[in-house]
Design an enzyme around this catalytic site. Structure first.
Site, short mmCIF file in Angstrom:
data_model
loop_
_atom_site.label_atom_id
_atom_site.label_comp_id
_atom_site.label_asym_id
_atom_site.label_seq_id
_atom_site.Cartn_x
_atom_site.Cartn_y
_atom_site.Cartn_z
N ARG A 179 0.83 -1.21 0.00
CA ARG A 179 0.00 0.00 0.00
C ARG A 179 0.86 1.26 0.00
NH1 ARG A 179 -3.18 -3.28 3.49
NH2 ARG A 179 -2.31 -2.37 5.38
N CYS A 224 -5.85 -18.38 14.97
CA CYS A 224 -6.64 -18.20 16.19
C CYS A 224 -8.00 -18.90 16.08
CB CYS A 224 -6.86 -16.72 16.48
SG CYS A 224 -5.32 -15.79 16.54
N TYR A 276 14.38 -6.66 9.25
CA TYR A 276 13.37 -6.38 10.29
C TYR A 276 12.85 -7.72 10.80
CZ TYR A 276 13.42 -1.55 8.70
OH TYR A 276 13.80 -0.28 8.40
N ALA A 277 12.43 -7.74 12.03
CA ALA A 277 11.86 -8.98 12.58
C ALA A 277 10.63 -8.61 13.41
CB ALA A 277 12.88 -9.72 13.43
#
Ligand code: FAD
Length: 553
Positions: free
Chosen positions: A25, A46, A282-283
């Protein structure tokens, strides 16, 4: 500036899929390649227990997105059954294994978002590798459990672990008509909660036919015909299924092998922008360590909301927006049969462990107007700073309205609000939904009374062992008193207190209590204004009973 970048995303469920979609985006030009080891991306992990329980009927309803839909909507290159085997940081390539073709290849990257999640723990107990023993993380696990249930419509399951997944599965399996033995190694279910609040969950489990074994020490599982036998010392339990749900450990093997820094709790270390020790990587999600903003400690909090938000923050930063993650306060909720249990912020035990000052109050307000049909009580524990009143944590059990109360308190903690702010909150009210003084306002009133010295409180430990200079006073009716009272208490109903206070010694501190804390409070106000030294049992008899149950465990 060089041309379109290649961003490789590792792991395609909560954190990874959020990062990918947000990045697209913000950046139409980047090449975004997402590798997922499993069959599916962006599935509703979930929701797995609810499909097993039969509430979510369609298996496909759990598939929120597919590689094709992600290509069409977000122009993402999504490769399932592709495992990233290694990250070569010096050459900026990842080594990937196409698990279907058995082919290994390299892919160059400019940046990586690592969201590999956390794997179910499997303790080294003999027999946990046997057929019929499961963990639950993805659709393949769910399908395997489902097949076992279908083969035996009325069996008996051992659930190992009383955390969120164990609790949700207890309900799901009971709905399926199975017998459930839930064995928890600790002295309480819901490990992050305080024991007297978790006791309410234990009560609900037992009321719904779950056999609960606390401090259970599973020694071994062995095969027996087409079933299994679990040995807890001399106690043997015949079973048809075992689910190991004792927690998860962050998947850090890829990060560790790539030389990324790990934190004190064993998760990947990241800064507030979700950047690892390598600025190109990045994590996010269950694999990273996060700051608990209330205690100031680092922790591992495997929850979907944080993973999604962190994915979004990593994408922002990749797109040049310096969003920062502000920590995980552990807001969580679970339905256990007819009970909803929720928590946010720090528990009492976490505050103790962190050496933070706190005071607590318990209350049992109605979820909506008392005169409206269907009234039930909420059981609330509120923790706050005794000096400035900042809300530090809350735990709530009840039926209706738990979710909105915990979310208000989660917001209060995030906003740095105090118990005085809770008094002043203007919350939606009509009789079916709340009260003109909402449960949250009450929590604020009570905590503010304590903080400002208008009501001294005492807690269960003191009630169980009053000193020689103290007298326990039960201000409930004689009938309530006869049905059960705290050992050593004398009974003077609150409505007779003005006339009978002469029966009370002035040289002793009066420890007053009632059923929920309100009549006890009124009693303390009457006595204090006549010169008695007096305090009120926070939460009253109802909290006392829950506390006693937690002590018995
Ligand atoms: P995941 O969503 O687990 O995604 C990680 C993905 O990375 C996995 O699919 C894995 O296959 C893939 N992967 C790992 N290594 C590699 C590799 N080397 N190469 C390629 N792919 C790789 N949280 C809540 O807040 N509320 C709930 O009600 C709730 N219920 C849950 C119920 C269940 C049964 C489960 C299992 C979890 C539940 N959670 C819940 C937790 C929540 O799902 C996780 O916190 C969240 O999914 C974490 O997101 P993640 O991106 O870090 O990891």
């Amino acid at each position: 500036m060089k041309g379109p970048r290649t961003i490789v995303i590792i792991g395609g469920v909560a954190g990874g899929a959020s990062a990918a979609a947000r990045l697209r985006r913000l950046d139409e030009q980047a090449t975004i390649i997402l590798y997922e080891r499993g069959e599916h991306v962006s599935f509703a992990n979930c929701g797995l227990p609810y499909h097993i329980g039969g509430e979510i009927e369609g298996r496909d309803d759990l598939l929120v997105q597919t590689p094709a839909s992600l290509k069409k909507r977000f122009n993402l290159d999504v490769l399932t059954r592709h495992e990233v085997l290694a990250i070569d940081r010096s050459r900026k390539v990842v080594q990937v294994m196409d698990l279907n073709a058995g082919r290994r290849f390299e892919q160059a990257y400019d940046a990586i978002v690592l969201s590999p999640g956390a794997a179910p723990l499997r303790p080294p107990i003999p027999g946990l590798e046997l057929p019929g023993v499961y963990t639950l993380r993805n659709l393949a696990d769910m399908d395997a459990i489902e097949a076992r249930l279908a083969a035996k419509p009325q069996g008996r399951a051992l659930l190992l672990g009383g955390g969120f997944i164990g609790l949700e599965m207890a309900e799901a399996l009971r709905h399926r008509g199975w017998g459930v033995l839930l064995a928890e190694k600790g002295a309480q279910v819901m490990g992050p909660a305080d024991p007297e609040m978790a006791a309410l969950v234990a009560r609900e489990l037992r009321a719904n036919g779950v056999e609960l074994m606390l401090k259970a020490d599973l020694a071994q599982v062995s095969a027996a015909g087409d079933g299994l036998v679990a040995s807890f010392g001399a106690r043997k339990e015949a079973l048809d299924l075992v689910l190991v749900a004792i927690g998860v450990k962050p998947e850090v093997s890829l990060a560790r092998a790539a030389g990324l820094a790990l934190g004190e709790r064993g998760g990947i270390q990241v800064d507030e922008h979700m950047r690892s020790s390598d600025p190109a990587i990045y994590a996010v999600g269950d694999a990273v360590e996060v700051l608990d903003p209330v205690t100031g400690r680092m922790g591992l909090v495997p929850l979907a909301g944080p993973a999604n938000r962190q994915g979004r923050i990593a994408a922002d930063n990749l797109a040049g927006i310096p969003s920062a993650y502000q920590g995980t306060q552990g807001t969580a909720i679970v339905r256990v049969f007819g009970l909803t249990f929720a928590m946010t912020g720090a528990s009492e035990k976490a505050l103790k462990a962190a050496g933070k000052p706190y005071e607590k109050v318990y209350l049992h307000p109605n979820q909506h107007a008392g005169y409206f049909p269907g009234v039930e009580s909420l059981q609330i524990k509120l923790l706050f700073n005794p000096n400035h009143g900042a809300v530090l944590g809350a735990q709530i059990a009840g039926q209706e309205g738990v979710d909105k109360r915990i979310d208000v308190l989660a917001t209060a903690i995030k906003a740095g609000m105090s118990v005085h702010d809770l008094e002043e909150l203007e919350l939606a009210y009509a009789p079916p939904y709340g009260s003109a003084k909402d449960a949250i306002n009450f929590a604020g009133f009570i905590a503010a009374n304590v903080m400002d010295g208008r009501m001294g409180v005492f807690h269960m430990e003191e009630a169980a062992a009053p000193g020689p200079g103290q007298l326990l006073l039960d201000v409930r009716t004689p009938r309530e008193f006869a049905q059960g009272a705290i050992p050593g208490a004398i009974n003077i109903p609150v409505d007779e207190l003005r006339a009978r206070m002469g029966e009370l010694p002035k040289d002793k501190e009066i420890l007053a209590y009632c059923r929920v804390g309100l009549r006890g409070y009124l009693g303390t106000r009457i006595l204090a204004q006549s010169g008695y030294k007096v305090r009120n049992l926070s939460g009253g008899w109802l909290t006392w009973e829950a506390w006693k149950e937690s002590q018995a465990a």
